[in-house]
Write an enzyme that holds these catalytic residues in place. Sequence first.
Site, mmCIF file in Angstrom:
data_model
loop_
_atom_site.group_PDB
_atom_site.id
_atom_site.type_symbol
_atom_site.label_atom_id
_atom_site.label_comp_id
_atom_site.label_asym_id
_atom_site.label_seq_id
_atom_site.Cartn_x
_atom_site.Cartn_y
_atom_site.Cartn_z
ATOM 1 C CB ILE A 19 5.042 3.134 -4.303
ATOM 2 C CG1 ILE A 19 5.139 2.326 -4.095
ATOM 3 C CG2 ILE A 19 3.155 4.092 -4.326
ATOM 4 C CD1 ILE A 19 4.633 1.496 -2.980
ATOM 5 C CG ASP A 38 12.110 11.988 -1.164
ATOM 6 O OD1 ASP A 38 11.213 10.921 -1.558
ATOM 7 O OD2 ASP A 38 13.411 12.178 -0.732
ATOM 8 C CG ASN A 81 4.944 7.031 -1.388
ATOM 9 O OD1 ASN A 81 3.706 6.333 -1.713
ATOM 10 N ND2 ASN A 81 5.689 7.792 -1.516
ATOM 11 C CB SER A 132 2.963 -1.845 3.075
ATOM 12 O OG SER A 132 3.295 -3.637 3.156
ATOM 13 C CE1 TYR A 145 6.111 -1.060 5.431
ATOM 14 C CE2 TYR A 145 6.317 -3.636 5.675
ATOM 15 C CZ TYR A 145 6.357 -1.648 4.828
ATOM 16 O OH TYR A 145 5.860 -1.446 3.577
ATOM 17 C CE LYS A 149 3.992 1.002 5.638
ATOM 18 N NZ LYS A 149 3.769 3.131 5.018
#
Length: 254
Positions: A19, A38, A81, A132, A145, A149
């Site tokens: 993404i 990154d 991101n 997400s 997760y 999130k």
Amino acid sequence: MVEAVQDAGVIVTGAGGGIGAALARRFAAAGARVVVNDLDAVKAKTVADEIGGIAVPGDASAIVAEARDALGGTVDVYCANAGLASGGTEAADEKVWALAWDVNVMAHIRAAHELLPAWLERGSGRFVSTVSAAGLLTMIGAAPYAVTKHGAYAFAEWLSLTYRHRGLKVHAICPQGVRTDMLAATGSAGDLVLQPTAIEPEDVADALFAGIEEDRFLILPHPEVAGYYQARATDPDRWLTNMNHIQQKWESSQ
């Protein structure tokens, strides 16, 4: 839409692939100046070279100042991101929980802390959080997760309600399955829940740009998530029962 990002200084974290890379390419194609971040320096440079951007590798929590300097001193858009798809239950090691919290939530908070003074002073800025659908709903087999999130979504929501009258634009992107390495790493749970309706990273970028055009906070690359979110709110017990059926189906397949 083009005017909103033309010549804008944009930072995209976790942009070496998936993404993040799709977002970086889309912003660059719209005329923005893009910093590609990154942890993997080679991947960051590869994407940056492709789009005419600037590679600033490293921990997303620690690169805002360097990336801002690389953009000439001004950041207009920050795309939080970078994320970690941590699986496990409540019994996952505390180090797993701590890392998920640090990457999926605290990195967003640190970036906002660094960026907001200048944005509020000038009365403009755009914070894009890749959350997400797990942040609106949940995800089987991945407690760290799902929980973190939810935290990322809550923070984006709080930013928007607190500072929108001072010029801050906030977007929370909440896709389900996206065909990336992260999806592949979800294993059988992802195969059951996410793979059947998985989309391409470029579809997520398209959804974000449509949301920017319409000045929407909540970006749903999978429109059906709105219905699931409504069902969760209006009849949580029924929704939890349905999710538990999926959990049982997953357990029986192991």
